[in-house]
Design a protein around this motif. Structure first.
Motif, short mmCIF file in Angstrom:
data_model
loop_
_atom_site.label_atom_id
_atom_site.label_comp_id
_atom_site.label_asym_id
_atom_site.label_seq_id
_atom_site.Cartn_x
_atom_site.Cartn_y
_atom_site.Cartn_z
N SER A 8 -14.31 -8.42 -0.81
CA SER A 8 -12.93 -8.18 -0.39
C SER A 8 -12.58 -6.69 -0.39
CB SER A 8 -11.94 -8.97 -1.26
OG SER A 8 -11.97 -8.43 -2.56
N SER A 11 -14.88 -4.15 3.86
CA SER A 11 -14.96 -5.06 5.01
C SER A 11 -16.33 -4.98 5.70
CB SER A 11 -13.84 -4.77 6.00
OG SER A 11 -13.94 -3.42 6.41
N ASP A 12 -16.97 -3.77 5.66
CA ASP A 12 -18.30 -3.66 6.29
C ASP A 12 -19.35 -4.44 5.49
OD1 ASP A 12 -17.88 -1.81 4.28
OD2 ASP A 12 -18.62 -0.08 5.39
N LYS A 14 -18.70 -7.14 3.79
CA LYS A 14 -18.42 -8.55 4.09
C LYS A 14 -19.03 -8.94 5.45
CE LYS A 14 -14.70 -11.86 3.96
NZ LYS A 14 -13.29 -12.09 3.69
N ALA A 15 -18.92 -8.03 6.41
CA ALA A 15 -19.49 -8.30 7.74
C ALA A 15 -21.01 -8.39 7.65
CB ALA A 15 -19.08 -7.19 8.71
#
Ligand SMILES: [Fe+2]
Ligand SMILES: [Fe+2]
Length: 217
Positions: A8, A11-12, A14-15
Motif C-alpha cells: 500500500s 504503488s509500483d 504493488k503493480a
C-alpha cells in the motif's frame, strides 16, 4: 509489518507484485513456483526489517529473483536470465532506473550460485533469504530432494555428486539476522547429507561384495 503495508506504500511495488504473480501462476513450475516467492517474501520482511534494509528494493528483488527460471530460452543460468528480464517488469511497473540496477545486482547475487558476490545490504539480505529457503533444516533437505528428483530426474546417489555450487568465496550468511535464524538449521542439513553419504557408501560396499557389478544408487 505485514506485506500489505508495503504494497500500500508503493504503488509500483504493488503493480510489480501483480505482474510477477500472474506470470508465475501462468508458467506453473513445480518447485520454483509462486509459493516459493511467497515464502521468500515473508522471510525478507523479517530479515529486511531487522537489518534496516531498503524494503522496497528487497521486496522487489525477491519478487524477481527467480524470474529467469520462467525464461529458460534466455540461458541456463537463471541469475543472468533474471537480470536480463527484470528491467522489463520493473519499467512496466513504474520503477526508476537507479532502482532497476540495484535490483539487478540483488538478482545476480542471490544464493551461493549467484554470478556476483552480494555487495549492498539489500543483496546480502536477499542472499540470506534464498539460503534459508533452499538449504536449511529438514525442509531444506526435503526441497532439495523434491527439486532434483522431480525436475532434474536424479537419483539419491546422483545428488551426492552435486558440487556445493558456491561461486567464489561465498559465506553461509551475510547478515546477523540470517545467521541467527539459519545457522543451526544449516548445520543440521549438512549433518544429514554427511550421514546419508556414509550410509550409501556402506550399502554399496555390502552389495558389491555379493554382486560386483552393483553401481549403487
Ligand atoms: Fe529462489
Ligand atoms: Fe534462484
Amino acid at each position: 509489518m505485514k506485506l500489505d503495508y508495503y504494497l500500500s506504500q508503493f504503488s509500483d511495488l504493488k503493480a510489480l507484485y501483480k505482474l510477477v504473480k500472474q506470470d508465475f501462476l501462468k508458467k506453473g513450475l513445480v518447485h520454483h513456483n509462486w509459493h516459493h516467492i511467497l515464502r521468500d517474501l515473508g522471510r525478507v520482511v523479517i530479515i529486511g526489517e531487522s537489518e534496516k534494509a531498503n524494503m522496497k528494493i528487497v521486496l522487489a528483488s525477491v519478487l524477481l529473483h527467480d524470474i529467469g527460471r520462467l525464461y529458460p530460452e534466455l540461458g541456463s543460468d537463471h541469475h543472468e536470465a533474471g537480470a536480463i528480464k527484470a528491467p522489463e517488469y520493473l519499467k512496466k511497473a513504474g520503477f526508476r532506473s537507479e532502482e532497476v540496477s540495484e535490483i539487478a545486482h540483488c538478482i545476480r547475487a542471490h544464493g551461493p550460485r549467484g554470478t556476483e558476490e552480494p555487495k549492498t545490504l539489500e543483496a546480502k539480505v536477499v542472499y540470506d533469504v534464498d539460503v534459508l529457503s533452499c538449504s536449511v533444516g529438514y525442509i531444506g533437505v526435503a526441497r532439495v530432494f523434491d527439486y532434483f528428483m522431480r525436475e532434474e530426474k536424479m537419483g539419491v546417489k546422483d545428488m551426492m555428486e552435486i558440487p556445493s555450487g558456491k561461486k567464489g568465496s561465498r559465506r553461509d550468511f551475510y547478515t546477523k539476522t540470517g545467521k541467527i535464524i539459519g545457522m543451526e538449521g544449516l548445520k543440521e542439513a549438512r549433518r544429514f547429507w554427511q550421514e546419508l553419504r556414509h550410509e550409501l557408501e556402506k550399502e554399496e560396499r555390502i552389495i558389491k561384495n555379493i554382486i560386483p557389478e552393483y553401481k549403487g544408487g
